[in-house]
Design a protein around this motif. Structure first.
Motif, mmCIF file in Angstrom:
data_model
loop_
_atom_site.group_PDB
_atom_site.id
_atom_site.type_symbol
_atom_site.label_atom_id
_atom_site.label_comp_id
_atom_site.label_asym_id
_atom_site.label_seq_id
_atom_site.Cartn_x
_atom_site.Cartn_y
_atom_site.Cartn_z
ATOM 1 N N PRO A 29 9.075 -3.048 -2.415
ATOM 2 C CA PRO A 29 10.081 -2.062 -2.011
ATOM 3 C C PRO A 29 10.782 -1.458 -3.235
ATOM 4 N N VAL A 30 11.139 -0.193 -3.123
ATOM 5 C CA VAL A 30 11.911 0.426 -4.200
ATOM 6 C C VAL A 30 13.369 0.003 -4.126
ATOM 7 N N ARG A 31 13.794 -0.502 -2.980
ATOM 8 C CA ARG A 31 15.143 -1.040 -2.829
ATOM 9 C C ARG A 31 15.169 -1.940 -1.595
ATOM 10 N N VAL A 32 15.915 -3.046 -1.689
ATOM 11 C CA VAL A 32 16.201 -3.900 -0.534
ATOM 12 C C VAL A 32 17.714 -4.056 -0.450
ATOM 13 N N ASP A 33 18.287 -3.675 0.685
ATOM 14 C CA ASP A 33 19.735 -3.707 0.851
ATOM 15 C C ASP A 33 20.076 -4.616 2.033
ATOM 16 N N GLY A 92 12.188 6.989 -5.515
ATOM 17 C CA GLY A 92 11.285 5.942 -5.975
ATOM 18 C C GLY A 92 9.875 6.060 -5.460
ATOM 19 N N ARG A 93 9.631 7.055 -4.571
ATOM 20 C CA ARG A 93 8.304 7.272 -3.994
ATOM 21 C C ARG A 93 7.746 5.984 -3.395
ATOM 22 N N GLY A 94 8.520 5.372 -2.469
ATOM 23 C CA GLY A 94 8.052 4.145 -1.866
ATOM 24 C C GLY A 94 8.967 3.676 -0.755
ATOM 25 N N PRO A 95 8.743 2.446 -0.257
ATOM 26 C CA PRO A 95 9.524 1.932 0.864
ATOM 27 C C PRO A 95 10.883 1.395 0.419
ATOM 28 N N ALA A 96 11.946 1.766 1.132
ATOM 29 C CA ALA A 96 13.285 1.229 0.919
ATOM 30 C C ALA A 96 13.689 0.466 2.174
ATOM 31 N N LEU A 97 14.078 -0.799 2.015
ATOM 32 C CA LEU A 97 14.360 -1.688 3.137
ATOM 33 C C LEU A 97 15.863 -1.866 3.321
ATOM 34 N N VAL A 98 16.295 -1.894 4.567
ATOM 35 C CA VAL A 98 17.673 -2.245 4.919
ATOM 36 C C VAL A 98 17.605 -3.349 5.957
ATOM 37 N N VAL A 99 18.178 -4.499 5.647
ATOM 38 C CA VAL A 99 18.201 -5.644 6.559
ATOM 39 C C VAL A 99 19.484 -5.572 7.382
ATOM 40 N N VAL A 100 19.359 -5.570 8.710
ATOM 41 C CA VAL A 100 20.518 -5.362 9.585
ATOM 42 C C VAL A 100 20.609 -6.490 10.617
ATOM 43 N N THR A 108 0.834 -1.207 0.000
ATOM 44 C CA THR A 108 0.000 0.000 0.000
ATOM 45 C C THR A 108 0.863 1.249 0.000
ATOM 46 N N ALA A 109 1.919 1.262 0.809
ATOM 47 C CA ALA A 109 2.801 2.427 0.837
ATOM 48 C C ALA A 109 3.404 2.694 -0.533
ATOM 49 N N ARG A 110 3.767 1.637 -1.246
ATOM 50 C CA ARG A 110 4.362 1.816 -2.579
ATOM 51 C C ARG A 110 3.345 2.416 -3.550
ATOM 52 N N VAL A 111 2.136 1.843 -3.577
ATOM 53 C CA VAL A 111 1.137 2.328 -4.529
ATOM 54 C C VAL A 111 0.641 3.718 -4.121
ATOM 55 N N ASN A 112 0.698 4.042 -2.836
ATOM 56 C CA ASN A 112 0.308 5.368 -2.356
ATOM 57 C C ASN A 112 1.448 6.378 -2.412
ATOM 58 N N ARG A 113 2.578 6.009 -2.980
ATOM 59 C CA ARG A 113 3.718 6.916 -3.179
ATOM 60 C C ARG A 113 4.248 7.477 -1.866
ATOM 61 N N ALA A 114 4.288 6.654 -0.836
ATOM 62 C CA ALA A 114 4.750 7.104 0.476
ATOM 63 C C ALA A 114 6.212 6.723 0.670
ATOM 64 N N PRO A 115 7.108 7.680 0.869
ATOM 65 C CA PRO A 115 8.525 7.345 1.065
ATOM 66 C C PRO A 115 8.777 6.832 2.483
ATOM 67 N N LEU A 116 9.217 5.597 2.608
ATOM 68 C CA LEU A 116 9.505 4.998 3.902
ATOM 69 C C LEU A 116 10.910 4.420 3.904
ATOM 70 N N VAL A 117 11.580 4.531 5.036
ATOM 71 C CA VAL A 117 12.812 3.796 5.298
ATOM 72 C C VAL A 117 12.457 2.734 6.325
ATOM 73 N N ILE A 118 12.676 1.467 5.986
ATOM 74 C CA ILE A 118 12.285 0.359 6.859
ATOM 75 C C ILE A 118 13.526 -0.450 7.206
ATOM 76 N N LEU A 119 13.856 -0.478 8.490
ATOM 77 C CA LEU A 119 14.938 -1.316 8.987
ATOM 78 C C LEU A 119 14.343 -2.646 9.419
ATOM 79 N N VAL A 120 14.898 -3.732 8.898
ATOM 80 C CA VAL A 120 14.400 -5.070 9.205
ATOM 81 C C VAL A 120 15.476 -5.817 9.976
ATOM 82 N N GLY A 121 15.127 -6.286 11.174
ATOM 83 C CA GLY A 121 16.088 -7.012 11.994
ATOM 84 C C GLY A 121 16.389 -8.387 11.431
#
Length: 539
Positions: A122-126, A148-156, A84-97
């Motif tokens: 996601p617009v990017r998964v790192d 990218g107007r959407g969620p970008a994920l970083v796995v840490v 939903t965040a991607r289709v709604n053009r919401a920029p998010l930074v998401i840290l995933v444990g």
């Protein structure tokens, strides 16, 4: 000398990401325990609400928001909200444990196969190769989320946060500038097309800029339609040139757009549909142009001409280049004008004797009479959406916000996030009871953090839109109603004040009391309004 955690906090501060939305798990404890005083932690009780609240916060701020999710379980629970965040053009930074890097090869308990879990949303998964790459990955995610107007994920991995940081370089720019200019030569084909148009029309979408689009529409003197299933209003719906929401099937779409020889879609794809109906989108002789800053939207649109550019910059310059308008084509504007219902309620279904049972239209009409022009309205009531479009015009860009993805569970958490981002604006979520159940845990966050939003639940005790779709197929729906569910009681159990409303007089009294307080209100309120299904409703 310091830690990766401390270096990452500096990156977050630099990018304004000082509010952390999360539902913590053990793989995030090393990040979250003992947060510095300038970082605010906001708890939501389910990961769908975590991302939903962050989405509302990002939309309200028009800047990225930060969410933290717990390995496979947390990311898996949040995938629908990420979509939903991607289709709604919401920029998010998401840290995933993730589990400890030092024994990931053994796939220990809570290790996650995370890279593809959210699919292509996601617009990017790192997944940084070294712990010392985490701060740069987070900084890049900030930029990718905006571009990218959407969620970008970083796995840490959980041990990365305590790793030593003694690096000289963060592998991301401090600032990204995105020039938005449009060359006159590139606009020449569109200027020629519109200058020769007999009857142009505009379709506005969530990516449109209100100021520049109003100027362009008035320059062209043409009707402006709202895209179907849009995530946000693309044009003021009380403007005399507003023509209503575009139909969502090809047959009706061709009928509505058949009067126009040039259709300009601004910040919207060409065109969002729901039921499949064979045939072209528009009739022969209609030229379609799309203007969007979303590459995928531009590339998939069935248009004769596409501009991948800032809608605001392009519309502003286009207005200046177009010749002065001639006399308006009054017939086409009248034909496309949006239906309205006056303050006297003419056009509403008759109010029953005694003021009950109410229909959704009665509730929305009373809300519209009292709602201030700057109100933020979040919608998630599929069976009442046509009435809402008809009765509650959006008078600011957030006057209509909806889950463009189509899944349920968006409205309650998004309203919480929007109100957090806009503490001086009235915020109302209009939600069906079936929809509310998907995000009801967000009410705890609203109550705990004193988020003064109004949650207006239209409760008919069933999935009305699904019932009607089953009726249309001529079969019996196997799912039962859920009339035992009491949203007001559920809200109170989560700490959110709530009232039951089952008649017109009670509704009017509640709205008269509450709506004028919304801008300054610090306590949420849920109104659980009994409504009956409109027998004429067509999905």
């Amino acid at each position: 000398m310091g830690t990766v955690r401390e270096a990452t906090f500096d990156v977050l501060r630099r990018h304004g990401l000082t509010t952390i939305f999360a539902n913590p798990g053990s793989t995030e404890v090393s990040l979250l325990t003992g947060l510095p005083d300038d970082l605010r932690f906001v708890l939501a009780l389910h990961e769908g609400s975590v991302v939903g609240v962050a989405t509302g916060f990002a939309l309200g701020r028009e800047a990225p928001a930060l969410a933290v999710l717990h390995t496979t379980a947390g990311l898996g629970n949040a995938v629908g909200a990420i979509a939903t965040a991607r289709v709604n053009r919401a920029p998010l930074v998401i840290l995933v444990g993730q589990q400890d890097r030092r024994h990931l090869a053994l796939e220990p308990f809570l290790a996650g196969r995370l890279a593809g879990l959210a699919g292509d949303y996601p617009v990017r998964v790192d997944q940084p190769v070294r712990a010392q790459d985490v701060p740069g990955a987070v900084a890049r995610a900030c930029h990718e989320a905006v571009t990218g107007r959407g969620p970008a994920l970083v796995v840490v991995p959980m041990d990365d946060w305590d790793a030593e940081w003694a690096e000289d370089v963060v592998a991301a720019p401090t600032r990204v500038v995105r020039p938005a200019g449009v060359a006159d030569a590139d606009l020449a084909p569109l200027v020629t097309l519109l200058s020769g148009a007999r009857a142009p029309a505009i379709v506005s979408g969530a990516g449109a800029d209100w100021g520049s689009l109003v100027t362009l529409a008035e320059r062209l003197g043409c009707p402006v339609f709202q895209e179907s299933f849009g995530g946000r209003a693309g044009f003021p719906q009380d403007h005399p040139q507003y023509a209503g929401v575009l139909p969502a099937d090809r047959a009706r779409l061709r009928a509505v757009l058949g009067a126009y020889d040039v259709v300009l879609a601004v910040g919207a794809p060409v065109f969002r549909q729901y039921p499949y109906v064979p045939g072209p989108l528009v009739a022969p002789g209609t030229t379609v142009v799309v203007i969007t800053d979303d590459p995928s939207e531009a590339h998939r649109s069935a248009a004769d001409l596409a501009y991948l550019a800032s809608p605001a910059a392009l519309c502003t310059r286009l207005s200046a280049l177009l010749p002065a308008p001639g006399p308006p084509d009054a017939a086409s504007v009248v034909e496309g004008s949006a239906p309205t219902i006056g303050a006297d309620g003419v056009g509403l279904p008759p109010l029953p004797v005694g003021g009950r049972p109410l229909r959704a239209a009665h509730v929305l009409h009373e809300l519209a009479l009292r709602l201030p022009a700057d109100a933020v309205l979040v919608e998630e009531t599929p069976s009442s959406r046509p009435d809402l479009h008809r009765l509650v015009p959006a008078r600011n860009p957030l006057g209509f916000v909806s889950a463009a993805m189509g899944g349920l569970g968006f409205a309650l958490p998004a309203a919480v996030g929007l109100r957090m981002a806009l503490p001086d604006r009235p915020v109302v979520a209009v939600v069906g009871d079936g929809s509310a159940l998907y995000g009801v845990h967000a009410l705890w966050s609203a109550a705990h953090y004193r988020v003064g939003a109004l949650f207006l639940v239209l409760a008919n005790g069933r999935y009305a839109i699904m019932d009607r779709l089953a009726d249309q197929r001529g079969g019996k729906a196997p799912w039962p109603p859920f009339t035992e569910v009491d949203l007001a009681a559920l809200a109170r159990s989560l700490g959110c004040p709530a009232r039951k409303v089952d008649g017109h007089a009670e509704l009017v009294a509640a709205l008269e009391e509450v709506v004028p307080t919304l801008a300054a209100r610090e306590e949420p309120l849920l109104l659980d309004v009994d409504v009956t299904v409109d027998p004429d409703f067509q999905p």
